[in-house]
Write a protein that holds these residues in place. Structure first.
Motif, PDB file in Angstrom:
ATOM      1  N   ARG A 144      -3.735   5.707  -0.947  1.00 37.15           N
ATOM      2  CA  ARG A 144      -4.533   6.557  -0.052  1.00 37.15           C
ATOM      3  C   ARG A 144      -3.948   7.958  -0.023  1.00 37.15           C
ATOM      4  O   ARG A 144      -2.735   8.138  -0.006  1.00 37.15           O
ATOM      5  N   ASP A 148      -5.802   2.311  10.449  1.00 41.49           N
ATOM      6  CA  ASP A 148      -6.862   1.951   9.489  1.00 41.49           C
ATOM      7  C   ASP A 148      -6.275   1.360   8.210  1.00 41.49           C
ATOM      8  O   ASP A 148      -6.803   0.391   7.653  1.00 41.49           O
ATOM      9  N   PHE A 149      -5.180   1.964   7.759  1.00 37.33           N
ATOM     10  CA  PHE A 149      -4.558   1.515   6.507  1.00 37.33           C
ATOM     11  C   PHE A 149      -4.042   0.080   6.659  1.00 37.33           C
ATOM     12  O   PHE A 149      -4.245  -0.769   5.772  1.00 37.33           O
ATOM     13  N   GLY A 176       0.831  -1.196   0.000  1.00 40.66           N
ATOM     14  CA  GLY A 176       0.000   0.000   0.000  1.00 40.66           C
ATOM     15  C   GLY A 176       0.870   1.251   0.000  1.00 40.66           C
ATOM     16  O   GLY A 176       2.013   1.210   0.461  1.00 40.66           O
ATOM     17  N   ASP A 201      -6.964  -2.347   6.620  1.00 40.05           N
ATOM     18  CA  ASP A 201      -7.464  -2.526   5.239  1.00 40.05           C
ATOM     19  C   ASP A 201      -6.549  -3.442   4.435  1.00 40.05           C
ATOM     20  O   ASP A 201      -7.004  -4.332   3.721  1.00 40.05           O
ATOM     21  N   LEU A 203      -6.921  -7.123   2.540  1.00 43.53           N
ATOM     22  CA  LEU A 203      -6.674  -7.323   1.105  1.00 43.53           C
ATOM     23  C   LEU A 203      -5.597  -8.379   0.845  1.00 43.53           C
ATOM     24  O   LEU A 203      -5.614  -9.064  -0.170  1.00 43.53           O
ATOM     25  N   GLU A 242      -6.527  -3.106  -6.322  1.00 44.71           N
ATOM     26  CA  GLU A 242      -7.583  -2.603  -5.430  1.00 44.71           C
ATOM     27  C   GLU A 242      -7.327  -1.140  -5.086  1.00 44.71           C
ATOM     28  O   GLU A 242      -6.202  -0.771  -4.729  1.00 44.71           O
ATOM     29  N   SER A 243      -8.393  -0.328  -5.173  1.00 44.36           N
ATOM     30  CA  SER A 243      -8.237   1.118  -4.961  1.00 44.36           C
ATOM     31  C   SER A 243      -7.814   1.444  -3.521  1.00 44.36           C
ATOM     32  O   SER A 243      -7.188   2.475  -3.266  1.00 44.36           O
ATOM     33  N   GLU A 244      -8.124   0.541  -2.570  1.00 36.60           N
ATOM     34  CA  GLU A 244      -7.763   0.800  -1.157  1.00 36.60           C
ATOM     35  C   GLU A 244      -6.259   0.708  -0.912  1.00 36.60           C
ATOM     36  O   GLU A 244      -5.800   1.041   0.169  1.00 36.60           O
ATOM     37  N   ARG A 245      -5.520   0.273  -1.906  1.00 39.07           N
ATOM     38  CA  ARG A 245      -4.067   0.147  -1.717  1.00 39.07           C
ATOM     39  C   ARG A 245      -3.357   1.498  -1.800  1.00 39.07           C
ATOM     40  O   ARG A 245      -2.198   1.614  -1.423  1.00 39.07           O
TER      41      ARG A 245
END
Ligand code: FES
Length: 215
Positions: A165, A183-184, A123, A187, A191, A160-163
């Motif tokens: 931020r 939080d990161f 991430g 998430d 994933l 994945e877009s959550e990777r």
């Protein structure tokens, strides 16, 4: 007539012969005793199988033991001091991030984020000032625009877009920096390992070209 002495000698010789032959037969007949030890099962530590399974799943990039690798680009004037303040105040946050200090988050081109993912990051965080606080006036705004492009490229690549931020954290918001990191990590643990990180085994590589501001 044979004398008594001669007969007793003969008897003694006969009994000697008999005892000798008896000893011989008993020696040949009696099977040799060989000690055969039963094979002992290998000692296994309790929970070893469990640990092995956990290790495998961590390597595969899933499960509780998986520790995601994060590259965090942090602005010199806000997010980096926030991370510093969190450390000085002894706030606990996951040590998963390699923080790279940049003078302004507006400097973070989408290629930097993609390169970090390519080098093994699970991430990437881009963290800058609030729009009104940017030392370079429009830098924070530019960071937000650049990040939009980054997010689009990540989507096109099928990641994945959550990777990735983008966060705006001022120097006075150390608790916020801690929360963002927590939080990161949560998430990314959900994933699992990044699909791009497969080639990069072991430690995350941050090349010298990115500066010596890595921690
Ligand atoms: S100086 Fe912090 S984002 Fe520009």
């Amino acid at each position: 007539m044979p004398s008594k002495g001669k007969t007793s000698d003969k008897k003694a010789a006969k009994s000697k012969k008999a005892s000798k032959s008896g000893a011989k037969t008993s020696a040949t007949k009696a099977p040799k005793k060989t000690a055969v030890k039963p094979a002992r099962p290998k000692a296994t530590k309790p929970g070893a199988a469990k640990a092995g399974a956990a290790g495998k799943s961590a390597k595969a990039g899933k499960g509780r033991d998986f520790e995601p690798r994060i590259v965090a680009f942090a602005c010199n004037w806000c997010s980096y001091p926030a991370a510093d303040a969190a450390g000085i105040s002894k706030m606990q946050y996951p040590p998963n991030a390699r923080v790279i200090r940049v003078m302004c988050a507006g400097r973070i081109h989408p290629a930097f984020v993609l390169r970090a993912l390519e080098l093994g990051a699970d991430g990437v965080l881009v963290s800058g000032c609030h729009f009104a606080d940017c030392h370079y006036l429009f830098g924070a705004k530019r960071a937000a625009e650049q990040f939009e492009k980054t997010a689009e490229l990540v989507r096109i690549l099928g990641i994945e877009s959550e990777r990735v931020r983008f966060e705006q954290i001022s120097a006075a918001e150390a608790p916020r920096f801690v929360k963002v990191m927590h939080d990161f990590v949560v998430d990314l643990k959900r994933l699992g390992r990044s699909p791009l990180a497969g080639a990069a085994e072991g430690e995350l590589v941050v090349p010298d070209a990115m500066g010596d501001e890595t921690t």
